[in-house]
Enzyme design. Structure first.
Site, PDB file in Angstrom:
ATOM      1  CD  GLU A  40      92.884 -30.902   1.324  1.00  0.00           C
ATOM      2  OE1 GLU A  40      93.716 -31.367   1.771  1.00  0.00           O
ATOM      3  OE2 GLU A  40      92.078 -30.186   1.971  1.00  0.00           O
ATOM      4  CE  LYS A 106      97.047 -29.611   2.814  1.00  0.00           C
ATOM      5  NZ  LYS A 106      96.072 -30.123   3.412  1.00  0.00           N
ATOM      6  CB  CYS A 150      93.441 -27.643   2.182  1.00  0.00           C
ATOM      7  SG  CYS A 150      91.994 -27.511   3.593  1.00  0.00           S
TER       8      CYS A 150
END
Length: 270
Positions: A40, A106, A150
């Site tokens: 990321e 995300k 993440c």
């Protein structure tokens, strides 16, 4: 299928980070990997204003990542930032090369441990999978890969949704925040998502910036310890805190066998 995890330590300079993407992608391809996963925020580390850095998916930074992937003959997954249209950015995972070109925004924002990602980053809404060639050359098969980023790793429902669509490999690029117990949580969560789904989970974190002479600061900038977890929750292989390239062979068919032996996806009720 041979995959590589490129554990780098991004700087605030997208050009510098792009050069590192080129080096690591070529190294991964030379090692025989078909997919190389970067962390990321590969484009630019957290801790600086992201608005001026963000570019559209047809902008210069993403276009040059496509050139890198094409030149190396490999599929590259790398975290970047794209404009959201509401004054914030999106935390975007670009996946490109070897006939693949897609992206994932995300979904779960890291509004935790005193950090509010949603202040500057707009969430995505849709789970995404991509079929990646599992070997070089024409006429070969593909492996279905589920995309996450993440903080998503704390939410098993997303991983089960991706596995339901046939993904046997789930990637987790990250820029994990440092702190007490965070390394233990990182490994535990990655292994748990593998067990939840009977999948290989490929988790590539930013390297610990202190290993290259920088500081963590207040933003999540990585702790290293990238790892691949197998479908029984075992650690297949892992890196330490410093930058490195981890090359691992995984067999999606092994995940299918584990799903038959331990059918948690089929047996779940909620």
């Amino acid at each position: 299928m041979r995959i590589a995890l490129a554990q780098i330590s991004s700087t605030p300079d997208p050009e510098e980070n792009l050069a590192e993407v080129g080096r690591r992608a070529r190294d991964a391809a030379a090692a025989g990997a078909r997919l190389v996963v970067f962390p990321e925020a590969t484009m630019c580390c957290f801790g600086v204003p992201l608005g001026p850095v963000a570019e559209p998916l047809d902008g210069p930074w993403a276009s040059r990542v496509r050139e890198v992937a094409a030149g190396a003959g490999i599929t590259v997954a790398a975290g970047m930032f794209t404009p959201s249209g509401d004054g914030r950015v999106r935390n975007t995972l670009l996946v490109t090369g070897a006939g693949v070109d897609t992206h994932y925004d995300k979904i779960h924002m890291f509004d935790a441990f005193g950090f509010a990602e949603s202040d500057t980053v707009a969430p995505g809404t849709e789970p995404v999978t991509v079929d990646v060639p599992d070997a070089a050359g024409a006429g070969t098969g593909t492996a279905r890969v589920g995309l996450t980023t993440c903080y998503d790793v704390r939410f098993p429902g997303l991983y089960q949704r991706l596995a339901d669509t046939g993904a046997a490999l789930l990637v987790v690029p990250a820029s994990w925040g440092a702190g007490e117990g965070k390394r233990e949580q990182w490994e535990l969560l990655v292994r748990a998502r593998a067990l939840d789904t009977g999948s290989f989970v490929v988790a590539c974190d930013q390297a610990d910036p202190t290993t290259v002479g920088r500081e963590h600061g207040k933003a999540p900038t990585g702790i290293g310890y990238s790892l691949v977890a197998g479908p029984r929750g075992e650690v297949v292989d892992a890196l330490g805190a410093e930058p490195g390239l981890l090359v691992v062979d995984v067999d999606p068919a092994a995940a299918e066998r584990v799903r038959e032996q331990i059918p948690v996806l089929r047996n779940r009720r909620f």
